[in-house]
Design a protein around this motif. Structure first.
Motif, mmCIF file in Angstrom:
data_model
loop_
_atom_site.group_PDB
_atom_site.id
_atom_site.type_symbol
_atom_site.label_atom_id
_atom_site.label_comp_id
_atom_site.label_asym_id
_atom_site.label_seq_id
_atom_site.Cartn_x
_atom_site.Cartn_y
_atom_site.Cartn_z
ATOM 1 N N GLU A 20 -10.578 1.238 2.169
ATOM 2 C CA GLU A 20 -10.891 2.550 1.615
ATOM 3 C C GLU A 20 -10.627 2.541 0.121
ATOM 4 O O GLU A 20 -9.765 1.802 -0.366
ATOM 5 N N ASN A 21 -11.390 3.354 -0.609
ATOM 6 C CA ASN A 21 -11.259 3.481 -2.053
ATOM 7 C C ASN A 21 -10.094 4.426 -2.347
ATOM 8 O O ASN A 21 -10.106 5.575 -1.925
ATOM 9 N N LEU A 22 -9.107 3.955 -3.069
ATOM 10 C CA LEU A 22 -7.917 4.758 -3.387
ATOM 11 C C LEU A 22 -7.945 5.407 -4.760
ATOM 12 O O LEU A 22 -7.029 6.156 -5.093
ATOM 13 N N ASP A 23 -8.949 5.135 -5.570
ATOM 14 C CA ASP A 23 -8.958 5.672 -6.929
ATOM 15 C C ASP A 23 -8.890 7.189 -6.907
ATOM 16 O O ASP A 23 -9.650 7.842 -6.186
ATOM 17 N N PHE A 24 -7.973 7.762 -7.691
ATOM 18 C CA PHE A 24 -7.768 9.219 -7.651
ATOM 19 C C PHE A 24 -8.988 9.997 -8.130
ATOM 20 O O PHE A 24 -9.165 11.156 -7.779
ATOM 21 N N GLU A 64 -6.524 -1.540 2.999
ATOM 22 C CA GLU A 64 -7.036 -1.612 4.353
ATOM 23 C C GLU A 64 -6.859 -0.235 4.993
ATOM 24 O O GLU A 64 -5.832 0.421 4.779
ATOM 25 N N ILE A 65 -7.861 0.219 5.733
ATOM 26 C CA ILE A 65 -7.769 1.527 6.377
ATOM 27 C C ILE A 65 -6.527 1.547 7.267
ATOM 28 O O ILE A 65 -6.324 0.653 8.077
ATOM 29 N N GLY A 66 -5.690 2.562 7.064
ATOM 30 C CA GLY A 66 -4.440 2.674 7.810
ATOM 31 C C GLY A 66 -3.318 1.826 7.242
ATOM 32 O O GLY A 66 -2.200 1.849 7.743
ATOM 33 N N GLY A 67 -3.610 1.075 6.194
ATOM 34 C CA GLY A 67 -2.609 0.196 5.592
ATOM 35 C C GLY A 67 -1.595 0.948 4.756
ATOM 36 O O GLY A 67 -1.758 2.130 4.446
ATOM 37 N N ARG A 68 -0.568 0.240 4.382
ATOM 38 C CA ARG A 68 0.514 0.840 3.617
ATOM 39 C C ARG A 68 0.385 0.586 2.117
ATOM 40 O O ARG A 68 0.815 1.386 1.316
ATOM 41 N N TRP A 69 -0.194 -0.550 1.735
ATOM 42 C CA TRP A 69 -0.268 -0.956 0.340
ATOM 43 C C TRP A 69 -1.711 -1.091 -0.111
ATOM 44 O O TRP A 69 -2.576 -1.488 0.649
ATOM 45 N N GLY A 70 -1.936 -0.815 -1.375
ATOM 46 C CA GLY A 70 -3.259 -0.981 -1.953
ATOM 47 C C GLY A 70 -3.263 -2.092 -2.988
ATOM 48 O O GLY A 70 -2.213 -2.633 -3.343
#
Length: 88
Positions: A20-24, A64-70
């Protein structure tokens, strides 16, 4: 290629790879500009062409979807005189 087209391509690859894209702001990069307000973002609504800017970053911020770290990795690109894109 337009900024929007690169955005769509990148986000499809991110999603289809289980990330997933995490960019704010939701983008995956931007042009290099002397002033922040002059940046062109690689985002869904930007219809400008990449070759209209001298340099641009490609820096997806993903996890990763559901992951803890980006993870975020940044590269800077430009177009050579022959129109080919080149990694700086």
């Amino acid at each position: 290629m337009k900024f929007k087209e690169l955005y769509d391509w990148a986000n499809e690859r991110i999603k289809s790879s289980g990330f997933e894209n995490l960019d704010f702001l939701g983008n995956v990069g931007h042009s290099i500009a002397t002033r922040r307000e002059e940046r062109q973002y690689i985002e869904a609504k930007n219809l400008r062409r990449l070759e209209e800017v001298p340099f641009f970053t490609f820096e997806p911020h993903v996890r990763e979807i559901g992951g803890r770290w980006g993870f975020k990795h940044e590269n800077i690109f430009y177009f050579k005189e022959d129109g080919c894109v080149e990694l700086l």
